[in-house]
Design an enzyme around this catalytic site. Structure first.
Site, mmCIF file in Angstrom:
data_model
loop_
_atom_site.group_PDB
_atom_site.id
_atom_site.type_symbol
_atom_site.label_atom_id
_atom_site.label_comp_id
_atom_site.label_asym_id
_atom_site.label_seq_id
_atom_site.Cartn_x
_atom_site.Cartn_y
_atom_site.Cartn_z
ATOM 1 N N LYS A 55 0.867 -1.129 0.162
ATOM 2 C CA LYS A 55 0.092 -0.094 -0.048
ATOM 3 C C LYS A 55 0.888 1.447 0.071
ATOM 4 C CE LYS A 55 -2.592 -2.827 -0.363
ATOM 5 N NZ LYS A 55 -2.543 -4.116 -0.298
ATOM 6 N N GLY A 185 -0.555 -14.163 -13.569
ATOM 7 C CA GLY A 185 -1.629 -14.072 -12.475
ATOM 8 C C GLY A 185 -2.205 -12.662 -12.251
ATOM 9 N N VAL A 188 -5.090 -10.844 -7.162
ATOM 10 C CA VAL A 188 -4.961 -9.552 -6.487
ATOM 11 C C VAL A 188 -3.449 -8.710 -6.471
ATOM 12 C CG1 VAL A 188 -5.756 -8.266 -4.126
ATOM 13 C CG2 VAL A 188 -6.752 -10.436 -4.894
ATOM 14 N N ALA A 273 2.806 -14.614 -9.554
ATOM 15 C CA ALA A 273 1.788 -14.113 -8.279
ATOM 16 C C ALA A 273 0.548 -15.150 -8.549
ATOM 17 C CB ALA A 273 1.354 -12.765 -8.177
ATOM 18 N N ARG A 276 -1.110 -18.383 -2.918
ATOM 19 C CA ARG A 276 -0.308 -18.673 -1.771
ATOM 20 C C ARG A 276 -0.527 -19.856 -0.986
ATOM 21 N NH1 ARG A 276 2.726 -14.181 0.066
ATOM 22 N NH2 ARG A 276 2.505 -15.274 2.417
ATOM 23 N N ASP A 316 -4.049 -17.391 7.523
ATOM 24 C CA ASP A 316 -3.903 -17.891 6.390
ATOM 25 C C ASP A 316 -3.710 -19.660 6.121
ATOM 26 O OD1 ASP A 316 -3.986 -15.443 5.053
ATOM 27 O OD2 ASP A 316 -1.938 -15.401 4.340
ATOM 28 N N HIS A 448 -23.086 16.028 2.432
ATOM 29 C CA HIS A 448 -22.963 16.193 1.089
ATOM 30 C C HIS A 448 -21.690 17.275 0.925
ATOM 31 C CE1 HIS A 448 -23.744 17.293 -3.099
ATOM 32 N NE2 HIS A 448 -23.821 18.841 -2.646
HETATM 33 P P1 FAD Z 1 1.352 -14.217 8.058
HETATM 34 O O1 FAD Z 1 1.117 -12.743 8.107
HETATM 35 O O2 FAD Z 1 1.996 -14.908 7.043
HETATM 36 O O3 FAD Z 1 2.340 -14.548 9.572
HETATM 37 C C1 FAD Z 1 2.781 -15.648 9.822
HETATM 38 C C2 FAD Z 1 3.929 -15.579 11.003
HETATM 39 O O4 FAD Z 1 4.295 -16.993 11.293
HETATM 40 C C3 FAD Z 1 5.179 -15.021 9.804
HETATM 41 O O5 FAD Z 1 5.690 -13.816 10.564
HETATM 42 C C4 FAD Z 1 6.127 -16.185 9.945
HETATM 43 O O6 FAD Z 1 7.351 -15.867 10.029
HETATM 44 C C5 FAD Z 1 5.605 -17.036 11.129
HETATM 45 N N1 FAD Z 1 5.958 -18.405 11.300
HETATM 46 C C6 FAD Z 1 5.685 -19.269 10.325
HETATM 47 N N2 FAD Z 1 5.898 -20.737 10.840
HETATM 48 C C7 FAD Z 1 6.374 -20.307 12.020
HETATM 49 C C8 FAD Z 1 6.882 -21.487 12.863
HETATM 50 N N3 FAD Z 1 6.842 -22.661 12.756
HETATM 51 N N4 FAD Z 1 7.465 -21.032 13.946
HETATM 52 C C9 FAD Z 1 7.403 -19.399 14.418
HETATM 53 N N5 FAD Z 1 6.951 -18.661 13.555
HETATM 54 C C10 FAD Z 1 6.407 -19.279 12.389
HETATM 55 N N6 FAD Z 1 -4.648 -9.050 3.217
HETATM 56 C C11 FAD Z 1 -5.302 -8.025 3.398
HETATM 57 O O7 FAD Z 1 -6.276 -8.155 4.208
HETATM 58 N N7 FAD Z 1 -5.204 -6.668 2.932
HETATM 59 C C12 FAD Z 1 -4.227 -6.385 2.000
HETATM 60 O O8 FAD Z 1 -3.990 -5.487 1.452
HETATM 61 C C13 FAD Z 1 -3.250 -7.366 1.746
HETATM 62 N N8 FAD Z 1 -2.145 -6.993 1.000
HETATM 63 C C14 FAD Z 1 -1.189 -8.266 0.667
HETATM 64 C C15 FAD Z 1 -0.036 -7.843 -0.239
HETATM 65 C C16 FAD Z 1 0.745 -8.881 -0.627
HETATM 66 C C17 FAD Z 1 1.952 -8.438 -1.449
HETATM 67 C C18 FAD Z 1 0.946 -10.294 0.123
HETATM 68 C C19 FAD Z 1 1.556 -11.065 -0.288
HETATM 69 C C20 FAD Z 1 -0.530 -10.375 1.125
HETATM 70 C C21 FAD Z 1 -1.159 -9.692 1.280
HETATM 71 N N9 FAD Z 1 -2.626 -9.695 2.274
HETATM 72 C C22 FAD Z 1 -3.195 -8.489 2.197
HETATM 73 C C23 FAD Z 1 -2.431 -10.972 2.686
HETATM 74 C C24 FAD Z 1 -2.088 -10.795 4.057
HETATM 75 O O9 FAD Z 1 -0.516 -10.442 4.205
HETATM 76 C C25 FAD Z 1 -2.391 -12.288 4.890
HETATM 77 O O10 FAD Z 1 -3.664 -12.819 4.754
HETATM 78 C C26 FAD Z 1 -1.940 -12.202 6.473
HETATM 79 O O11 FAD Z 1 -0.556 -11.578 6.574
HETATM 80 C C27 FAD Z 1 -2.075 -13.484 7.078
HETATM 81 O O12 FAD Z 1 -1.762 -13.500 8.345
HETATM 82 P P2 FAD Z 1 -1.492 -14.555 9.349
HETATM 83 O O13 FAD Z 1 -1.010 -14.110 10.478
HETATM 84 O O14 FAD Z 1 -2.223 -15.900 9.138
HETATM 85 O O15 FAD Z 1 0.136 -15.048 8.551
HETATM 86 P P1 NAI Z 2 -4.724 -14.724 -6.432
HETATM 87 O O1 NAI Z 2 -5.415 -16.273 -5.952
HETATM 88 O O2 NAI Z 2 -5.563 -13.601 -6.150
HETATM 89 O O3 NAI Z 2 -4.580 -14.828 -7.662
HETATM 90 C C1 NAI Z 2 -3.749 -15.709 -8.796
HETATM 91 C C2 NAI Z 2 -3.987 -15.861 -9.956
HETATM 92 O O4 NAI Z 2 -2.770 -16.571 -10.958
HETATM 93 C C3 NAI Z 2 -5.410 -16.424 -10.341
HETATM 94 O O5 NAI Z 2 -6.188 -15.478 -11.145
HETATM 95 C C4 NAI Z 2 -4.953 -17.766 -11.202
HETATM 96 O O6 NAI Z 2 -6.098 -18.114 -12.304
HETATM 97 C C5 NAI Z 2 -3.628 -17.080 -11.943
HETATM 98 N N1 NAI Z 2 -2.886 -18.467 -12.114
HETATM 99 C C6 NAI Z 2 -2.664 -19.523 -11.381
HETATM 100 N N2 NAI Z 2 -1.624 -20.393 -12.254
HETATM 101 C C7 NAI Z 2 -1.462 -19.617 -13.300
HETATM 102 C C8 NAI Z 2 -0.483 -19.872 -14.588
HETATM 103 N N3 NAI Z 2 0.138 -20.965 -14.668
HETATM 104 N N4 NAI Z 2 -0.340 -18.997 -15.496
HETATM 105 C C9 NAI Z 2 -1.189 -18.038 -15.432
HETATM 106 N N5 NAI Z 2 -2.104 -17.563 -14.551
HETATM 107 C C10 NAI Z 2 -2.220 -18.514 -13.385
HETATM 108 O O7 NAI Z 2 -3.418 -15.038 -5.882
HETATM 109 P P2 NAI Z 2 -2.041 -13.916 -5.492
HETATM 110 O O8 NAI Z 2 -2.650 -12.625 -6.458
HETATM 111 O O9 NAI Z 2 -0.897 -14.357 -5.685
HETATM 112 O O10 NAI Z 2 -2.397 -13.390 -4.038
HETATM 113 C C11 NAI Z 2 -2.442 -14.387 -3.102
HETATM 114 C C12 NAI Z 2 -3.405 -13.791 -1.845
HETATM 115 O O11 NAI Z 2 -3.135 -12.756 -1.109
HETATM 116 C C13 NAI Z 2 -4.775 -13.398 -2.350
HETATM 117 O O12 NAI Z 2 -5.644 -14.416 -2.473
HETATM 118 C C14 NAI Z 2 -5.156 -12.678 -1.248
HETATM 119 O O13 NAI Z 2 -5.953 -13.353 -0.147
HETATM 120 C C15 NAI Z 2 -4.051 -12.083 -0.478
HETATM 121 N N6 NAI Z 2 -3.782 -10.651 -1.020
HETATM 122 C C16 NAI Z 2 -4.665 -9.581 -0.545
HETATM 123 C C17 NAI Z 2 -4.466 -8.467 -0.862
HETATM 124 C C18 NAI Z 2 -5.866 -7.415 -0.595
HETATM 125 O O14 NAI Z 2 -6.289 -8.061 0.069
HETATM 126 N N7 NAI Z 2 -5.808 -6.365 -1.111
HETATM 127 C C19 NAI Z 2 -3.483 -7.883 -1.896
HETATM 128 C C20 NAI Z 2 -2.686 -9.082 -2.038
HETATM 129 C C21 NAI Z 2 -2.611 -10.203 -1.752
#
Ligand code: FAD
Ligand code: NAI
Length: 474
Positions: A55, A185, A188, A273, A276, A316, A448
């Site tokens: 962001k 991909g 998102v 991407a 996950r 997750d 408004h």
């Molecule tokens: P994580 O945030 O993955 O945290 C898990 C933690 O556990 C990590 O710190 C890891 O190091 C630790 N861990 C793992 N295994 C072990 C172990 N065995 N022992 C000790 N520690 C361990 N979601 C949104 O809602 N809004 C967004 O805008 C958004 N943007 C995103 C953008 C990107 C680029 C990405 C990749 C993801 C985005 N997400 C977004 C998704 C969001 O980041 C995840 O849904 C969220 O972080 C999940 O939270 P979590 O606590 O389940 O896991």
């Molecule tokens: P995603 O599931 O949103 O999108 C992956 C895309 O890749 C799909 O549309 C799929 O059809 C495509 N794909 C898969 N295999 C392919 C291939 N071989 N060739 C071409 N396309 C292919 O997964 P993404 O973008 O990696 O994000 C992972 C997760 O992270 C999201 O599901 C979301 O939960 C979280 N996230 C949330 C955000 C938010 O809330 N704003 C921002 C970023 C991530």
């Protein structure tokens, strides 16, 4: 002996730990990610390499894009605009540092014990911790919450090499703007990070396997937003499946299948991407009794209870959308249950937001889902082109769409493509938690001029009562 040990300090785990401690439970939060001094760094994917850094870059890149020409619409000409990518990255890194440090402070303030190392659940609610120096400690706890999160999926057709084939973490840290960027991909991450680099000057091509763009969103919203992304310069190739890649010295050549033919493209950098996967590797011993579900997530019921008593899993690593707010809410629910209170979570109202420009946001059901459920519904829509505030702020693309039950008028879904979509959906969501009808929103006074008035007008339009548009279907 702890009352609760939380494994993982992301938004699911650290929130659960704070809540447990606030409820009087002796709590520790274990995190394997640490700084150079071996101090655990909390915040997980979200704060370190996800929600927050993405962001920050979305905001900075949007400002750069506006400065380059869009401000001229307001009569502001600022001449040549230069990009200082290193400073942009520095700003992002400082925000991450501030927030992750803030979480450590919050844990301390709430008397949660921070633990560093990699955790594994053993039988009998024990946690084995492998420290950085490979030493092992075993701690006992009355309850364990697994919140180990998720990691990017790696595919054989394009394995990460941290150089020119990267995952989302790599795409948040490019040192230079790639001239050409391929994104595998159009999900998102693909759209958010593709937008960042397109605004900064990359020629971005997004390769998406599915024919449907944003299959999880409302079809009309997906169609409208696809048109807009194309206008913004994102070349989105649908129905195109990556099949292989060839690593060259300073580029990556890819082959993808489209309409039964094989196409080739070459990019300076490639971001993969494609989703996950849950972090379940070596997270519990076989005799702990924990099992995975058919999709590889830790198997839990709707209260996040695993099939082993007193072991819970949230965020997750369990079923449901991979979103920070979903994991945090599960953390709060589990903490309450462990503390002996009643708690539940409304999985029907988890909002989704894609932070592109304009944003895409929704909550509840879309039209396709309502049709599949054979539910009769009414539709109300309002375009931002008819909103005074949207025009004033030069953001009049998109619309608000409300779906309500044909008989009771209860709101079933709200879908927005446009300015402040996330905030507008959040307002609707609050009303939906109280079982609101579209008429309830129609009878609410909105300031408004605000872009939120589009929600008001869309609600009025459900019953053909909108004021600022003709009431025929848009
Ligand atoms: P994580 O945030 O993955 O945290 C898990 C933690 O556990 C990590 O710190 C890891 O190091 C630790 N861990 C793992 N295994 C072990 C172990 N065995 N022992 C000790 N520690 C361990 N979601 C949104 O809602 N809004 C967004 O805008 C958004 N943007 C995103 C953008 C990107 C680029 C990405 C990749 C993801 C985005 N997400 C977004 C998704 C969001 O980041 C995840 O849904 C969220 O972080 C999940 O939270 P979590 O606590 O389940 O896991
Ligand atoms: P995603 O599931 O949103 O999108 C992956 C895309 O890749 C799909 O549309 C799929 O059809 C495509 N794909 C898969 N295999 C392919 C291939 N071989 N060739 C071409 N396309 C292919 O997964 P993404 O973008 O990696 O994000 C992972 C997760 O992270 C999201 O599901 C979301 O939960 C979280 N996230 C949330 C955000 C938010 O809330 N704003 C921002 C970023 C991530």
């Amino acid at each position: 002996m702890y009352d609760v040990i939380v494994i993982g300090g992301g938004p699911a785990g650290y929130v659960a730990a704070i809540k447990c401690s606030q409820l009087g439970l002796k709590t520790a939060c274990l995190e394997e990610f640490s700084d150079k001094k071996g101090t655990p760094v909390f915040g997980g994917t979200c704060l370190n390499v996800g929600c927050i850094p993405s962001k920050a870059l979305l905001e900075s890149s949007h400002k750069y894009f506006e400065a380059q020409g869009r401000l001229a619409n307001h009569g502001i000409n600022i001449g040549k605009v230069e990009l200082d990518l290193a400073s942009m990255m520095q700003r992002k890194n400082e925000i991450v540092k501030q927030l992750t440090g803030g979480i450590s402070g919050l844990l301390a303030a709430n008397k949660v014990t921070p633990l560093s190392g990699r955790g594994k659940v053993l039988a009998g609610t024990k946690v084995e911790i492998t420290k950085d120096d490979s030493s092992i400690e075993i701690l006992e706890s009355k309850n364990i919450i697994i919140a180990s999160g998720s990691s990017p999926i790696e595919i054989k057709a394009a394995e990460f090499n941290e150089k020119n084939i990267v995952n989302s973490t790599g795409a948040l840290n490019f040192k230079e703007v790639p001239k050409t960027l391929g994104v595998i991909g159009a999900g998102v991450i693909g759209l958010e990070l593709g937008s960042v680099w397109a605004r900064l000057g990359s020629k971005v091509t997004v390769i998406e396997a599915m024919d449907n763009f944003l299959f999880m969103a409302d079809k009309e919203i997906a169609k409208e937003s696809l048109k807009d992304f194309k206008k913004q310069g994102l070349d989105i190739k649908l129905g195109s499946k990556l099949i292989s890649s060839e690593n060259k010295k300073n580029s990556v050549k890819i082959q993808y299948e489209h309409s039964e033919s094989i196409e080739e493209m070459e990019f300076e950098k490639l971001v993969v991407a494609v989703g996950r996967r849950p972090n379940t590797n070596n997270i519990f011993s076989e005799d702990s009794g924990i099992i995975l579900d058919e999709k590889g997530f830790i198997s839990v019921d709707d209260k996040c209870q695993t099939n082993t008593p007193n072991v819970w899993a949230i965020g997750d690593v369990v079923r449901g959308p991979m979103l920070a707010h979903k994991g945090s809410e599960e953390g709060m629910m589990v903490a309450e249950i462990i503390a002996g209170k009643y708690a539940e979570m409304n999985y029907n109202l988890v909002p989704s937001v894609i932070y592109t420009h304009p944003e895409i946001a929704w909550v509840g059901k879309n039209e396709e889902e309502l049709k599949a459920d054979k539910l009769e519904y009414k539709v109300g829509k309002f375009p931002f082109a008819a909103s005074g505030r949207a025009l004033a702020i030069d953001q009049s693309t998109g619309f608000v769409k409300i779906l309500s039950d044909a008989k009771t008028d209860t709101i079933l879904g709200v879908h927005v493509f446009g300015p402040s979509a996330a905030e507008i959906v959040q307002q609707a969501l609050i009303s939906m938690e109280f079982g609101a009808s579209s008429q309830d929103i129609g009878l609410t006074i909105f300031s408004h001029p605000t872009v939120s008035e589009a929600l008001h007008e869309a609600a009025l339009s459900v019953n053909n009562q909108a004021i600022h548009i003709g009431n025929k279907r848009l």
